[in-house]
Design a protein around this motif. Structure first.
Motif, PDB file in Angstrom:
ATOM      1  N   SER A  12       0.848  -1.178   0.000  1.00  0.00           N
ATOM      2  CA  SER A  12       0.000   0.000   0.000  1.00  0.00           C
ATOM      3  C   SER A  12       0.886   1.231   0.000  1.00  0.00           C
ATOM      4  O   SER A  12       1.886   1.281   0.737  1.00  0.00           O
ATOM      5  N   THR A  64      -9.487   3.716   6.121  1.00  0.00           N
ATOM      6  CA  THR A  64     -10.259   3.227   4.983  1.00  0.00           C
ATOM      7  C   THR A  64      -9.481   3.325   3.685  1.00  0.00           C
ATOM      8  O   THR A  64      -9.504   2.416   2.852  1.00  0.00           O
ATOM      9  N   SER A  65      -8.776   4.415   3.512  1.00  0.00           N
ATOM     10  CA  SER A  65      -8.060   4.634   2.259  1.00  0.00           C
ATOM     11  C   SER A  65      -6.752   3.858   2.158  1.00  0.00           C
ATOM     12  O   SER A  65      -6.154   3.823   1.082  1.00  0.00           O
ATOM     13  N   ARG A  68      -7.778   0.476   0.237  1.00  0.00           N
ATOM     14  CA  ARG A  68      -8.885   0.506  -0.720  1.00  0.00           C
ATOM     15  C   ARG A  68      -8.420   0.118  -2.123  1.00  0.00           C
ATOM     16  O   ARG A  68      -9.015  -0.745  -2.766  1.00  0.00           O
ATOM     17  N   GLU A  69      -7.365   0.729  -2.594  1.00  0.00           N
ATOM     18  CA  GLU A  69      -6.862   0.407  -3.938  1.00  0.00           C
ATOM     19  C   GLU A  69      -6.301  -1.008  -4.035  1.00  0.00           C
ATOM     20  O   GLU A  69      -6.586  -1.710  -5.011  1.00  0.00           O
ATOM     21  N   GLN A  71      -7.220  -3.693  -2.415  1.00  0.00           N
ATOM     22  CA  GLN A  71      -8.328  -4.640  -2.431  1.00  0.00           C
ATOM     23  C   GLN A  71      -9.089  -4.579  -3.756  1.00  0.00           C
ATOM     24  O   GLN A  71      -9.521  -5.618  -4.272  1.00  0.00           O
ATOM     25  N   ARG A  72      -9.222  -3.395  -4.304  1.00  0.00           N
ATOM     26  CA  ARG A  72      -9.900  -3.285  -5.599  1.00  0.00           C
ATOM     27  C   ARG A  72      -9.075  -3.948  -6.695  1.00  0.00           C
ATOM     28  O   ARG A  72      -9.625  -4.646  -7.565  1.00  0.00           O
ATOM     29  N   LEU A 215     -16.630  -0.203   1.552  1.00  0.00           N
ATOM     30  CA  LEU A 215     -16.149   0.814   2.472  1.00  0.00           C
ATOM     31  C   LEU A 215     -16.994   2.067   2.254  1.00  0.00           C
ATOM     32  O   LEU A 215     -16.806   2.799   1.282  1.00  0.00           O
ATOM     33  N   GLU A 305     -17.473   7.168   8.573  1.00  0.00           N
ATOM     34  CA  GLU A 305     -17.298   5.844   7.971  1.00  0.00           C
ATOM     35  C   GLU A 305     -18.184   4.837   8.693  1.00  0.00           C
ATOM     36  O   GLU A 305     -18.208   4.783   9.930  1.00  0.00           O
TER      37      GLU A 305
END
Length: 361
Positions: A12, A64-65, A68-69, A71-72, A215, A305
């Motif tokens: 990440s 959260t951020s 996020r990328e 997991q996507r 999320l 959130e």
């Protein structure tokens, strides 16, 4: 067949640029750099224990951020396999393969490591729940292993090993109702093999093919600190969050509020309630009880959130529900008059034989 995998040191861009770091979520270890795993760091380890295993490691709070990328991107890669797949967490998942071979495992492991993580291990079984257990305990069970040419090991539970693998599965990891868990504790059962017929029931149980809960975050930013009008901002944010929860048929039992000032460090408030909700009124009340009255310095950014998401109950369960009278300080005759006015004909008739429905209770 299903191929499950577990990852460590998930990549990440927001992680600390050091060789030793720990990501904490709700006071427990979510992920860590590879050297720390050899020192005894494990998933869900309490942060207080890190002083014995990783005293010099940099600590980073889960956000959260942060993942996020990754997991996507992992979900996009798993969807290319063309079959059912699931990614309950950025650290683990599974994909369905009709007849998996070592070549399939090498392709899956090479796709995720080192681009998405620094370490991987896997398990192959006839059910995704069992495949995840094989990935974790395959070495202790003495199962056959695929290792040739892959960046990580993969244990295989074939037809001959399936029964023994199910028998060793821990009961605490079985998704079961509270009544079953209570009965298992009364009998001091710890493994699936201790419960008669449970292995066959789990083998026939459906598996989850949906992706992890989304999320859900709503936020507002301003070029200058917001001095007045914060309550209206909370109302707008809560309405957006409630609409997203209802659209996805989710309920949230936890909330996280981020407050960012202009010249002070960001502040975060987080709490979890025993019951999940999705209506705007309850969410607003929880936000107002979570955030202190004066909050902090005038914010330039606030965010809400929804945490701890779960599937919303079927609305059909409430079709025959009757509104229970709440606690009231009114006089008895006033309460009876209000009940007589609002109770339906069906409720009055059912009260003739059901004493719990009677207004006189």
């Amino acid at each position: 067949m299903f191929v499950a995998f577990e990852l460590r040191q998930v990549a990440s861009p927001g992680l600390p640029a050091t060789t030793e770091y720990v990501v904490l979520r709700n006071g427990k270890v979510f992920d860590a750099s590879l050297p720390l795993w050899d020192q005894g760091v494990r998933w869900a380890m309490a942060a207080s224990e890190l002083r014995w295993h990783a005293p010099t490691a940099a600590r980073c709070d889960w956000q959260t951020s942060l993942y996020r990328e990754p997991q996507r991107d992992m979900g996009h890669q798993l969807s290319q396999w063309g079959g059912p797949w699931a990614l309950p967490d950025v650290r683990r998942g599974w994909v369905a393969v009709s007849a998996p071979t070592p070549r399939d495992w090498r392709a899956l492991a090479g796709m995720l490591v080192p681009a998405g993580a620094g370490w991987i291990r896997g398990g192959v079984a006839t059910h995704p729940l069992l495949a995840g257990w094989v990935a974790r305990a395959g070495g202790a069970l003495g199962l056959p292993m695929w290792e040739d040419g892959a960046p990580g090991r993969c244990w295989v539970a074939g037809p001959a090993e399936t029964a023994a693998a199910w028998a060793s599965f821990p009961l605490k990891a079985v998704p079961a109702p509270l009544a079953d868990r209570t009965r298992w504790r009364q009998f001091h059962w710890e493994r699936v093999g201790d419960v008669p017929g449970l292995a066959r029931r789990l083998a026939r149980s459906p598996y989850q093919v949906a992706e992890a809960p989304p999320l859900l975050v709503v936020e507002r930013r301003w070029p200058e600190p917001l001095v007045v009008g914060l309550r209206s901002v909370w109302i707008e944010l809560v309405q957006e969050l409630a609409a997203s929860l209802k659209a996805g048929r989710w309920v949230a039992s936890g909330l996280r509020v981020a407050w960012e000032g202009e010249a002070v460090p960001p502040v975060e408030w987080r709490r979890q309630w025993p019951m999940g909700v999705q209506d705007a009124t309850t969410l607003l009340l929880r936000i107002l009880s979570l955030v202190p009255p004066r909050g902090g310095d005038p914010p330039i950014r606030v965010a809400i959130e929804a945490d701890q998401l779960s599937a919303a109950p079927d609305p059909q369960l409430a079709w025959w529900g009757s509104p229970a009278p709440g606690a009231s300080a009114a006089k008895p005759h006033t309460l009876l008059m209000s009940l007589a006015r609002w109770e339906s004909v069906r409720e009055r008739r059912l009260a003739l034989w059901d004493p719990w429905r009677s207004a006189a209770r």
